[in-house]
Write a protein that holds these residues in place. Structure first.
Motif, PDB file in Angstrom:
ATOM      1  N   VAL A 163       0.885  -1.167   0.000  1.00  0.00           N
ATOM      2  CA  VAL A 163       0.000   0.000   0.000  1.00  0.00           C
ATOM      3  C   VAL A 163       0.909   1.198   0.000  1.00  0.00           C
ATOM      4  O   VAL A 163       1.814   1.302   0.847  1.00  0.00           O
ATOM      5  CB  VAL A 163      -0.914   0.025   1.241  1.00  0.00           C
ATOM      6  N   THR A 164       0.752   2.070  -0.973  1.00  0.00           N
ATOM      7  CA  THR A 164       1.606   3.248  -1.037  1.00  0.00           C
ATOM      8  C   THR A 164       0.907   4.386  -1.766  1.00  0.00           C
ATOM      9  O   THR A 164      -0.024   4.155  -2.554  1.00  0.00           O
ATOM     10  CB  THR A 164       2.950   2.931  -1.737  1.00  0.00           C
ATOM     11  N   HIS A 165       1.351   5.591  -1.461  1.00  0.00           N
ATOM     12  CA  HIS A 165       0.902   6.759  -2.220  1.00  0.00           C
ATOM     13  C   HIS A 165       1.981   7.220  -3.194  1.00  0.00           C
ATOM     14  O   HIS A 165       1.834   8.270  -3.817  1.00  0.00           O
ATOM     15  CB  HIS A 165       0.516   7.900  -1.263  1.00  0.00           C
ATOM     16  N   GLU A 166       3.059   6.452  -3.282  1.00  0.00           N
ATOM     17  CA  GLU A 166       4.131   6.782  -4.230  1.00  0.00           C
ATOM     18  C   GLU A 166       3.731   6.244  -5.600  1.00  0.00           C
ATOM     19  O   GLU A 166       4.070   5.124  -5.979  1.00  0.00           O
ATOM     20  CB  GLU A 166       5.452   6.150  -3.773  1.00  0.00           C
ATOM     21  N   MET A 167       2.988   7.054  -6.346  1.00  0.00           N
ATOM     22  CA  MET A 167       2.376   6.545  -7.586  1.00  0.00           C
ATOM     23  C   MET A 167       3.393   6.176  -8.656  1.00  0.00           C
ATOM     24  O   MET A 167       3.238   5.177  -9.344  1.00  0.00           O
ATOM     25  CB  MET A 167       1.400   7.580  -8.161  1.00  0.00           C
ATOM     26  N   ALA A 168       4.435   6.980  -8.803  1.00  0.00           N
ATOM     27  CA  ALA A 168       5.429   6.682  -9.842  1.00  0.00           C
ATOM     28  C   ALA A 168       6.119   5.357  -9.523  1.00  0.00           C
ATOM     29  O   ALA A 168       6.316   4.514 -10.405  1.00  0.00           O
ATOM     30  CB  ALA A 168       6.447   7.810  -9.941  1.00  0.00           C
ATOM     31  N   PHE A 169       6.441   5.181  -8.254  1.00  0.00           N
ATOM     32  CA  PHE A 169       7.065   3.932  -7.813  1.00  0.00           C
ATOM     33  C   PHE A 169       6.117   2.760  -8.050  1.00  0.00           C
ATOM     34  O   PHE A 169       6.516   1.718  -8.584  1.00  0.00           O
ATOM     35  CB  PHE A 169       7.429   4.039  -6.328  1.00  0.00           C
ATOM     36  N   ALA A 170       4.866   2.935  -7.661  1.00  0.00           N
ATOM     37  CA  ALA A 170       3.874   1.863  -7.830  1.00  0.00           C
ATOM     38  C   ALA A 170       3.742   1.479  -9.300  1.00  0.00           C
ATOM     39  O   ALA A 170       3.722   0.299  -9.646  1.00  0.00           O
ATOM     40  CB  ALA A 170       2.517   2.306  -7.273  1.00  0.00           C
ATOM     41  N   ALA A 171       3.684   2.490 -10.151  1.00  0.00           N
ATOM     42  CA  ALA A 171       3.520   2.225 -11.585  1.00  0.00           C
ATOM     43  C   ALA A 171       4.717   1.452 -12.125  1.00  0.00           C
ATOM     44  O   ALA A 171       4.596   0.606 -13.001  1.00  0.00           O
ATOM     45  CB  ALA A 171       3.344   3.535 -12.341  1.00  0.00           C
ATOM     46  N   ASP A 172       5.870   1.742 -11.560  1.00  0.00           N
ATOM     47  CA  ASP A 172       7.112   1.185 -12.035  1.00  0.00           C
ATOM     48  C   ASP A 172       7.347  -0.241 -11.555  1.00  0.00           C
ATOM     49  O   ASP A 172       7.812  -1.109 -12.301  1.00  0.00           O
ATOM     50  CB  ASP A 172       8.215   2.109 -11.485  1.00  0.00           C
ATOM     51  N   VAL A 173       7.033  -0.507 -10.290  1.00  0.00           N
ATOM     52  CA  VAL A 173       7.470  -1.758  -9.658  1.00  0.00           C
ATOM     53  C   VAL A 173       6.380  -2.839  -9.681  1.00  0.00           C
ATOM     54  O   VAL A 173       6.677  -4.013  -9.518  1.00  0.00           O
ATOM     55  CB  VAL A 173       7.947  -1.469  -8.204  1.00  0.00           C
ATOM     56  N   SER A 174       5.125  -2.434  -9.904  1.00  0.00           N
ATOM     57  CA  SER A 174       4.013  -3.372  -9.723  1.00  0.00           C
ATOM     58  C   SER A 174       3.681  -4.146 -10.990  1.00  0.00           C
ATOM     59  O   SER A 174       3.723  -3.591 -12.084  1.00  0.00           O
ATOM     60  CB  SER A 174       2.742  -2.614  -9.304  1.00  0.00           C
ATOM     61  N   ASN A 175       3.318  -5.387 -10.817  1.00  0.00           N
ATOM     62  CA  ASN A 175       2.726  -6.144 -11.921  1.00  0.00           C
ATOM     63  C   ASN A 175       1.271  -5.730 -12.112  1.00  0.00           C
ATOM     64  O   ASN A 175       0.788  -5.620 -13.233  1.00  0.00           O
ATOM     65  CB  ASN A 175       2.784  -7.648 -11.647  1.00  0.00           C
TER      66      ASN A 175
END
Ligand code: ADP
Ligand code: MG
Length: 246
Positions: free
Chosen positions: A198-210
């Motif tokens: 769970v994160t609000h770091e959207m750029a990171f989420a977009a980058d690291v998540s499947n």
């Protein structure tokens, strides 16, 4: 791991209204959504820090089913699940009276009965992995927030979990300390660790998540690729939510 139809209420407040999620081995799934949408409650249901009123949970060989008339699982079964499903929180809760290495080895020694020497070796390897090999003897009070959070991650990894849950682990950090913690999570993803973030770091989420799931008012309103959910949202509530991060 998988969760199916998870319902959780606190008193009359229905917080999770039948949330399901299947996470494949090695997959990284990020949950986003407004404050109060039920993200933390759902993560806590995944390692049964909260017991759902209804639904099913499966992680490795662990199987739980909740519903009226079903007995609550006993503490021994909960403890076994939590060994395999590790969790890191926004507030790190390190043991203040123990040095960093002891914080990391406490679980394997106390819970798994690992020999002290073996645990120390494992602990030093994990501290090296999170970039804190030189802090083994330091006490938590001497560390920055980012360092504390990396110790907390090493401590969770020391149990050799099959799945790691991360609940807003960078939200309490000063902005300049966020990236060092995200880098550790990124490395874990690259190594194939199964993770639900769970994160609000959207750029990171977009980058690291499947995949990325959008929770809204206790339901998984949207789930799909980072492209579909973060970069090209169609759901109007999701689009409104994401506008805050531009
Ligand atoms: P999020 O992590 O998305 O911000 P939470 O899962 O923390 O959302 O909270 C969802 C809702 O559940 C909120 O309204 C919160 O107040 C409520 N809630 C969470 N934990 C408890 C609890 N232990 N007792 C009562 N209400 C709770
Ligand atoms: Mg939360």
């Amino acid at each position: 791991m998988s969760a199916e139809g998870i319902h959780k209420a606190f008193g009359t407040h229905q917080v999770l209204k039948g949330v399901s999620l299947d996470v494949a081995r090695g997959e990284v799934v990020t949950l986003i959504g407004a404050s109060g949408s039920g993200k933390s409650t759902f993560l806590r249901c995944l390692n049964l820090l909260e017991l759902p009123q209804a639904g099913k949970l499966a992680a490795g060989e662990h199987r739980f089913e909740f519903g009226t008339g079903r007995k609550a699982p006993d503490d021994a079964r909960l403890a076994l699940l939590r060994r395999d499903v590790g969790m890191v929180f926004q507030h790190f809760n390190l043991f203040p009276h123990m040095n960093v290495l002891a914080n990391v080895t406490e679980g394997p020694v106390q819970v798994k009965g690992m020999a002290k020497a073996e645990a120390n070796e494992l602990g030093r390897d994990l501290l090296d992995k999170v970039g804190l090999a030189d802090k083994a003897d330091a006490f938590p009070s001497r560390l920055s927030g980012g360092q504390k959070q990396r110790v907390a991650i090493a401590r969770a990894l020391a149990m050799k979990p099959d799945v790691m849950l991360f609940d807003e682990v960078t939200s309490a950090l000063d902005p300049e300390l966020v990236s060092e913690v995200l880098a550790v999570i990124r490395n874990l993803a690259a190594e194939g660790m199964t993770m639900i973030l769970v994160t609000h770091e959207m750029a990171f989420a977009a980058d690291v998540s499947n995949r990325v799931g959008f929770m809204n008012e206790g339901v998984m309103a949207e789930i799909g690729s980072p492209d579909d959910v973060i970069r090209k949202p169609r759901n109007p509530r999701l689009a409104t939510f994401l506008e805050r991060f531009h």
